[in-house]
Write a protein that holds these residues in place. Structure first.
Motif, PDB file in Angstrom:
ATOM      1  N   LEU A  50      21.448  39.336 -60.158  1.00 42.21           N
ATOM      2  CA  LEU A  50      20.345  39.576 -61.092  1.00 42.21           C
ATOM      3  C   LEU A  50      20.499  38.718 -62.338  1.00 42.21           C
ATOM      4  O   LEU A  50      19.518  38.125 -62.821  1.00 42.21           O
ATOM      5  N   GLU A  51      21.715  38.634 -62.870  1.00 41.45           N
ATOM      6  CA  GLU A  51      21.963  37.823 -64.072  1.00 41.45           C
ATOM      7  C   GLU A  51      21.673  36.350 -63.816  1.00 41.45           C
ATOM      8  O   GLU A  51      21.065  35.670 -64.652  1.00 41.45           O
ATOM      9  N   ARG A  52      22.087  35.849 -62.662  1.00 38.55           N
ATOM     10  CA  ARG A  52      21.819  34.442 -62.326  1.00 38.55           C
ATOM     11  C   ARG A  52      20.318  34.182 -62.266  1.00 38.55           C
ATOM     12  O   ARG A  52      19.838  33.154 -62.766  1.00 38.55           O
ATOM     13  N   TYR A  53      19.594  35.107 -61.666  1.00 37.80           N
ATOM     14  CA  TYR A  53      18.144  34.917 -61.511  1.00 37.80           C
ATOM     15  C   TYR A  53      17.429  34.986 -62.853  1.00 37.80           C
ATOM     16  O   TYR A  53      16.609  34.110 -63.172  1.00 37.80           O
TER      17      TYR A  53
ATOM     18  N   ALA B  83      16.297  36.088 -71.836  1.00 39.27           N
ATOM     19  CA  ALA B  83      16.426  37.373 -71.145  1.00 39.27           C
ATOM     20  C   ALA B  83      17.779  38.010 -71.427  1.00 39.27           C
ATOM     21  O   ALA B  83      18.809  37.336 -71.418  1.00 39.27           O
ATOM     22  N   THR B  84      17.738  39.313 -71.684  1.00 38.94           N
ATOM     23  CA  THR B  84      18.981  40.085 -71.863  1.00 38.94           C
ATOM     24  C   THR B  84      18.940  41.309 -70.951  1.00 38.94           C
ATOM     25  O   THR B  84      17.882  41.900 -70.726  1.00 38.94           O
TER      26      THR B  84
ATOM     27  N   VAL C   3      18.011  47.608 -68.132  1.00 38.17           N
ATOM     28  CA  VAL C   3      16.774  47.312 -68.855  1.00 38.17           C
ATOM     29  C   VAL C   3      16.786  45.828 -69.199  1.00 38.17           C
ATOM     30  O   VAL C   3      17.709  45.341 -69.879  1.00 38.17           O
ATOM     31  N   ILE C   4      15.772  45.103 -68.712  1.00 32.16           N
ATOM     32  CA  ILE C   4      15.671  43.661 -68.955  1.00 32.16           C
ATOM     33  C   ILE C   4      14.672  43.427 -70.081  1.00 32.16           C
ATOM     34  O   ILE C   4      13.515  43.866 -70.006  1.00 32.16           O
ATOM     35  N   SER C   5      15.095  42.759 -71.104  1.00 31.05           N
ATOM     36  CA  SER C   5      14.224  42.387 -72.224  1.00 31.05           C
ATOM     37  C   SER C   5      14.094  40.862 -72.268  1.00 31.05           C
ATOM     38  O   SER C   5      14.952  40.141 -71.761  1.00 31.05           O
TER      39      SER C   5
END
Length: 561
Positions: free
Chosen positions: A443-446, A454-455, A390-392
């Motif tokens: 995904l984290e890098r992007y 973003a978390t 889940v990206i917030s």
């Protein structure tokens, strides 16, 4: 499907294009794919206008070829023998396998000859075309001459099957047993389409209710009970019509055939089939060489525990074994792959069943001309896992979704992305742990690059996901055909480019390249030879010998004139 009587391996949204006729094929390639085997799939349009699935399954050392359920261990010779009902009957009789007595009548035989033979063997009788399939043109339980005349007109004239077989009717229940490697691994009892009265609903209402129940099964979604002249005539014989209210508990047959496709009921009875009936089915298959798998149609006298073999089908569909109207489903696909690829028997079933195939894509890719043959990406067999992110603190956009989709393709993970009503973004992925870790890092890098706030939170996921990586809208669900639009079509085309193996186009390109290279080599050789020839001519013209013979050459030219 969550009922305990169905298979855990098919407890996921069955893709729309895998319902009904294609369900047999889908279930087999799904089982093979989950074992890490390599699959190549195509659909061929036959001369009759029907479409037929063909596919290969390979393990790197051996490849087997399939047509629907039939594998290549069934020889071509045996396949041709069993397609001919007369030949089948003769072979069964030679091997002392019980089969109804009968006689064939070719196109030169008159209806009168057939009617006379029926009187000789006695009614009831069965009429069937010599080479028909799927029960088409088979009319059983013909009781008298008038019904036989009607049946002959239907089969020989309307259906255009002039070569027919007439045989003695064997009283009993209609069974289909599926035999593999000398064992019955599935058995169905097929009952003619019927309705059971409740004392308040009309026949029409009872049919509608039954059609609703049938449509819930992937094996029967488009196989409704049709209201036609046959149905009305059947009701009339019992003193009813479509508006009649049948007494509570009374069963009324509304079709004359047992075919499930015509509205009949399928009851899975493998566990209740007697050893004697199983042996008759096995003996029928053993009567033929090179026939490890086959569907056996039988009429079974349940009271006396005996049966007569009616027909053999080397390409028998297994849809009703998977989703019967009643009874416990049988895992025929798993047993088939066990037989053809025994080295894969002990694969990790629990984790592999977290994934299912995007058969809609596979089917459409073959049918719309984007691919002559589709190679399905191999599923890893070790450490398979599902997870949810889940990206917030990040705004969902189409560009973001497409970028995440590309990241998923590069990391070779399956799943989907969709926006949540809360404003967060949900991403479901599944693959090996190594690939998921790779996806997470990318995904984290992007996300860190596009949003400092973003978390990403990782959560559990247990429901199966479809292969490939999809972009969903809030109202969509993976495996559903709803919400189709131009964006989805564009995504499908991109997906096809990523996953389709365009064999014919590739081979044509290879052939053209080879031709160009040959032409180029020929041209290069010709140019080199021309250069050498010109040099040689120049040397000759500058030589003393050439100069000294000039008067002779001039004189010779005059003589030619």
């Amino acid at each position: 499907m969550t009922e305990n009587r169905f298979l855990k391996s098919l407890d996921h949204p069955i893709p729309e294009k895998a319902n009904n006729y294609m369900l047999s094929t889908y279930s087999i390639i799904l089982e093979a794919w989950r074992r890490g085997l390599t699959i190549s799939f195509k659909i061929v349009k036959e001369g009759s206008g029907t479409i037929e699935p063909y596919y290969t399954i390979a393990n790197g050392e051996k490849t087997h070829y399939f047509s629907a359920t039939r594998g290549d261990l069934v020889s071509v010779e045996t396949k041709d023998l069993t397609k001919n009902k007369l030949t089948t009957k003769e072979i069964l009789e030679k091997q002392n396998v019980s089969t109804p007595g009968g006689k064939d009548f070719d196109e030169g035989s008159s209806d009168s000859e057939i009617i006379n033979y029926a009187a000789e063997i006695g009614y009831p009788v069965v009429l069937k075309p010599l080479a028909g399939t799927g029960g088409r043109g088979v009319i059983a339980g013909i009781r008298h001459e008038e019904e036989l005349i009607e049946a002959l007109n239907y089969v020989r004239v309307k259906l255009k099957f002039p070569h027919v077989i007439l045989e003695k009717y064997f009283a009993g229940e209609d069974y289909r047993a599926y035999v593999l490697d000398g064992k019955v691994i599935g058995a169905l009892k097929r009952i003619k389409a019927n309705v059971v009265g409740d004392g308040k609903s009309t026949v029409r209402e009872l049919i509608n209710q039954k059609n609703i129940e049938r449509a819930k099964l992937p094996s029967l979604t488009n196989r409704k009970i049709k209201i036609d002249d046959e149905l009305k005539n059947m009701l009339r014989r019992e003193g009813y019509d479509l508006n009649s209210v049948i007494p509570d508990g009374e069963l009324v047959y509304i079709k004359s055939k047992n075919n499930v496709s015509a509205g009949g009921d399928s009851i899975e009875i493998t566990d209740d089939l007697s050893d004697n009936i199983k042996q008759i089915a096995v003996d029928a298959v053993n009567a033929f060489d090179d026939l490890p798998q086959c569907g056996v149609d039988m009429m079974v006298d349940e009271e006396n525990d005996t049966a007569a073999v009616i027909e053999l089908n080397t390409r028998a569909h297994i849809t009703q074994h998977l989703f019967p109207m009643k009874g416990k489903a049988q895992d025929v696909p798993s047993k088939l792959i066990d037989f053809y690829f025994p080295e894969t028997v002990d694969y990790d079933r629990t984790n592999a069943q977290k994934f299912f195939l995007d058969f809609n894509f596979i089917f459409d890719a073959c049918m719309n001309g984007n691919a002559t043959e589709v190679g399905i990406p191999v599923l890893p067999t070790q450490a398979l896992k599902l997870t949810r992110y889940v990206i917030s603190g990040c705004t969902y956009t189409e560009a973001l979704a497409e970028r995440v989709q590309r990241i998923a393709y590069h990391a070779r993970v399956h799943g989907y992305i969709k926006p949540l009503n809360s404003g967060d973004i949900s991403i479901i992925v599944g693959s090996s742990q190594k690939r998921i870790n790779d996806f997470q890092k990318r995904l984290e890098r992007y996300t860190n690059r596009i949003s400092k706030s973003a978390t990403i939170t990782e959560k559990k996921r247990s429901s199966p996901i479809m292969h490939g990586f999809h972009i969903e809208t809030p109202n969509e669900k993976a495996g559903s055909s709803e919400g189709s639009n131009e964006e989805e079509k564009a995504a499908l085309n991109k997906y096809i480019k990523d996953y389709a193996k365009l064999k014919s186009d590739y081979q044509n390109a290879v052939n053209r390249l080879a031709k160009y290279e040959r032409d180029e080599r020929t041209l290069e050789l010709t140019q080199r030879q021309n250069k050498q020839l010109k040099k040689r001519l120049q040397q000759m013209e500058e030589s003393n010998s050439w100069k000294m013979t000039k008067p002779i050459r001039a004189f010779t030219e005059k003589l030619k004139k």
